[in-house]
Scaffold this motif. Structure first.
Motif, PDB file in Angstrom:
ATOM      1  N   GLY A   1       0.781  -1.233   0.000  1.00  0.00           N
ATOM      2  CA  GLY A   1       0.000   0.000   0.000  1.00  0.00           C
ATOM      3  C   GLY A   1       0.809   1.276   0.000  1.00  0.00           C
ATOM      4  O   GLY A   1       0.272   2.344   0.286  1.00  0.00           O
ATOM      5  N   MET A   2       2.090   1.201  -0.319  1.00  0.00           N
ATOM      6  CA  MET A   2       2.926   2.403  -0.331  1.00  0.00           C
ATOM      7  C   MET A   2       2.919   3.062  -1.711  1.00  0.00           C
ATOM      8  O   MET A   2       2.472   2.466  -2.680  1.00  0.00           O
ATOM      9  CB  MET A   2       4.364   2.045   0.043  1.00  0.00           C
ATOM     10  N   ALA A   3       3.414   4.267  -1.748  1.00  0.00           N
ATOM     11  CA  ALA A   3       3.571   4.980  -3.011  1.00  0.00           C
ATOM     12  C   ALA A   3       4.955   5.612  -3.024  1.00  0.00           C
ATOM     13  O   ALA A   3       5.399   6.151  -2.008  1.00  0.00           O
ATOM     14  CB  ALA A   3       2.504   6.050  -3.163  1.00  0.00           C
ATOM     15  N   HIS A   4       5.640   5.526  -4.161  1.00  0.00           N
ATOM     16  CA  HIS A   4       6.954   6.148  -4.311  1.00  0.00           C
ATOM     17  C   HIS A   4       6.845   7.318  -5.268  1.00  0.00           C
ATOM     18  O   HIS A   4       6.146   7.259  -6.271  1.00  0.00           O
ATOM     19  CB  HIS A   4       7.975   5.135  -4.838  1.00  0.00           C
ATOM     20  N   LYS A   5       7.599   8.359  -4.934  1.00  0.00           N
ATOM     21  CA  LYS A   5       7.568   9.588  -5.726  1.00  0.00           C
ATOM     22  C   LYS A   5       8.455   9.444  -6.955  1.00  0.00           C
ATOM     23  O   LYS A   5       9.575   8.942  -6.871  1.00  0.00           O
ATOM     24  CB  LYS A   5       8.053  10.749  -4.880  1.00  0.00           C
ATOM     25  N   ILE A   6       7.957   9.906  -8.115  1.00  0.00           N
ATOM     26  CA  ILE A   6       8.737  10.003  -9.339  1.00  0.00           C
ATOM     27  C   ILE A   6       8.788  11.480  -9.707  1.00  0.00           C
ATOM     28  O   ILE A   6       7.753  12.128  -9.808  1.00  0.00           O
ATOM     29  CB  ILE A   6       8.126   9.181 -10.480  1.00  0.00           C
ATOM     30  N   ILE A   7       9.997  12.006  -9.876  1.00  0.00           N
ATOM     31  CA  ILE A   7      10.162  13.421 -10.203  1.00  0.00           C
ATOM     32  C   ILE A   7      10.533  13.532 -11.673  1.00  0.00           C
ATOM     33  O   ILE A   7      11.558  13.009 -12.100  1.00  0.00           O
ATOM     34  CB  ILE A   7      11.245  14.055  -9.321  1.00  0.00           C
ATOM     35  N   LYS A   8       9.690  14.197 -12.433  1.00  0.00           N
ATOM     36  CA  LYS A   8       9.959  14.430 -13.850  1.00  0.00           C
ATOM     37  C   LYS A   8      10.498  15.845 -13.981  1.00  0.00           C
ATOM     38  O   LYS A   8       9.787  16.821 -13.802  1.00  0.00           O
ATOM     39  CB  LYS A   8       8.685  14.246 -14.664  1.00  0.00           C
ATOM     40  N   ARG A   9      11.768  15.937 -14.311  1.00  0.00           N
ATOM     41  CA  ARG A   9      12.451  17.227 -14.322  1.00  0.00           C
ATOM     42  C   ARG A   9      12.274  17.948 -15.654  1.00  0.00           C
ATOM     43  O   ARG A   9      12.177  17.324 -16.704  1.00  0.00           O
ATOM     44  CB  ARG A   9      13.930  17.027 -14.021  1.00  0.00           C
ATOM     45  N   THR A  10      12.271  19.269 -15.588  1.00  0.00           N
ATOM     46  CA  THR A  10      12.211  20.105 -16.784  1.00  0.00           C
ATOM     47  C   THR A  10      13.393  21.065 -16.752  1.00  0.00           C
ATOM     48  O   THR A  10      14.045  21.230 -15.722  1.00  0.00           O
ATOM     49  CB  THR A  10      10.898  20.904 -16.855  1.00  0.00           C
ATOM     50  N   SER A  11      13.654  21.700 -17.880  1.00  0.00           N
ATOM     51  CA  SER A  11      14.797  22.605 -17.944  1.00  0.00           C
ATOM     52  C   SER A  11      14.469  23.833 -18.782  1.00  0.00           C
ATOM     53  O   SER A  11      13.569  23.814 -19.620  1.00  0.00           O
ATOM     54  CB  SER A  11      16.021  21.892 -18.506  1.00  0.00           C
ATOM     55  N   HIS A  12      15.215  24.892 -18.521  1.00  0.00           N
ATOM     56  CA  HIS A  12      15.165  26.128 -19.294  1.00  0.00           C
ATOM     57  C   HIS A  12      16.524  26.282 -19.981  1.00  0.00           C
ATOM     58  O   HIS A  12      17.561  26.042 -19.360  1.00  0.00           O
ATOM     59  CB  HIS A  12      14.929  27.340 -18.417  1.00  0.00           C
ATOM     60  N   VAL A  13      16.510  26.693 -21.246  1.00  0.00           N
ATOM     61  CA  VAL A  13      17.763  26.873 -22.004  1.00  0.00           C
ATOM     62  C   VAL A  13      17.777  28.287 -22.571  1.00  0.00           C
ATOM     63  O   VAL A  13      16.789  28.749 -23.153  1.00  0.00           O
ATOM     64  CB  VAL A  13      17.876  25.845 -23.157  1.00  0.00           C
ATOM     65  N   ARG A  14      18.924  28.969 -22.415  1.00  0.00           N
ATOM     66  CA  ARG A  14      19.115  30.294 -23.007  1.00  0.00           C
ATOM     67  C   ARG A  14      20.406  30.282 -23.805  1.00  0.00           C
ATOM     68  O   ARG A  14      21.469  29.965 -23.296  1.00  0.00           O
ATOM     69  CB  ARG A  14      19.194  31.356 -21.923  1.00  0.00           C
ATOM     70  N   VAL A  15      20.313  30.631 -25.085  1.00  0.00           N
ATOM     71  CA  VAL A  15      21.462  30.671 -25.985  1.00  0.00           C
ATOM     72  C   VAL A  15      21.769  32.135 -26.295  1.00  0.00           C
ATOM     73  O   VAL A  15      20.871  32.897 -26.648  1.00  0.00           O
ATOM     74  CB  VAL A  15      21.190  29.910 -27.293  1.00  0.00           C
ATOM     75  N   THR A  16      23.033  32.512 -26.151  1.00  0.00           N
ATOM     76  CA  THR A  16      23.468  33.871 -26.465  1.00  0.00           C
ATOM     77  C   THR A  16      24.502  33.795 -27.587  1.00  0.00           C
ATOM     78  O   THR A  16      25.506  33.106 -27.459  1.00  0.00           O
ATOM     79  CB  THR A  16      24.091  34.551 -25.238  1.00  0.00           C
ATOM     80  N   LEU A  17      24.226  34.520 -28.674  1.00  0.00           N
ATOM     81  CA  LEU A  17      25.134  34.585 -29.814  1.00  0.00           C
ATOM     82  C   LEU A  17      25.794  35.955 -29.860  1.00  0.00           C
ATOM     83  O   LEU A  17      25.222  36.954 -29.425  1.00  0.00           O
ATOM     84  CB  LEU A  17      24.380  34.353 -31.121  1.00  0.00           C
ATOM     85  N   GLU A  18      27.000  35.965 -30.413  1.00  0.00           N
ATOM     86  CA  GLU A  18      27.709  37.235 -30.598  1.00  0.00           C
ATOM     87  C   GLU A  18      28.350  37.240 -31.974  1.00  0.00           C
ATOM     88  O   GLU A  18      28.768  36.191 -32.479  1.00  0.00           O
ATOM     89  CB  GLU A  18      28.778  37.406 -29.525  1.00  0.00           C
ATOM     90  N   ALA A  19      28.413  38.405 -32.596  1.00  0.00           N
ATOM     91  CA  ALA A  19      29.041  38.539 -33.918  1.00  0.00           C
ATOM     92  C   ALA A  19      30.480  38.970 -33.738  1.00  0.00           C
ATOM     93  O   ALA A  19      30.803  39.797 -32.897  1.00  0.00           O
ATOM     94  CB  ALA A  19      28.281  39.560 -34.749  1.00  0.00           C
ATOM     95  N   LYS A  20      31.352  38.382 -34.549  1.00  0.00           N
ATOM     96  CA  LYS A  20      32.772  38.759 -34.502  1.00  0.00           C
ATOM     97  C   LYS A  20      32.991  40.005 -35.292  1.00  0.00           C
ATOM     98  O   LYS A  20      32.401  40.259 -36.286  1.00  0.00           O
ATOM     99  CB  LYS A  20      33.630  37.624 -35.059  1.00  0.00           C
TER     100      LYS A  20
END
Length: 110
Positions: free
Chosen positions: A91-110
């Motif tokens: 009768g127990m329950a185990h936690k499952i954590i579904k992770r999410t992420s944020h991504v930030r890309v920064t570009l620069e011109a030479k």
């Protein structure tokens, strides 16, 4: 000039995204797009989408040349966690954590 693009709440663990993102730092933008196109990791397709968006933002909005763009930074942050439960014995329950992420890309011109 710096140009950024973000993707929030990706349903991939930040640890898996960082594996691919760390290999892209400092590369030219078009070279990184070709690299991601043939990479067989689950995080390659969302990173490819964000990188293409950043290149498009740079060329359309700021009139920058795509060949001169390189990746200055790729930040991978942890997003909100989805918490789910699975039944277990006695009768127990185990936690499952579904992770999410944020991504930030920064570009620069030479």
């Amino acid at each position: 000039m710096l140009v950024t693009a973000e993707a929030n709440n990706l349903r991939i663990s930040p640890r898996k995204v960082r594996l691919v993102a760390e290999s892209l730092k400092g590369k030219k933008a078009l070279e990184a797009i070709n690299y991601l196109r043939f990479l067989e990791k689950s995080s390659a397709s969302p990173l490819l989408k964000v990188l293409k968006s950043a290149v498009s933002n740079a060329s359309k909005n700021n009139k920058l040349d795509e060949e001169k763009m390189f990746i200055k930074t790729i930040e991978t942050m942890e997003g909100p966690k989805l918490k789910r439960f699975r039944p277990r014995s006695r009768g127990m329950a185990h936690k499952i954590i579904k992770r999410t992420s944020h991504v930030r890309v920064t570009l620069e011109a030479k």
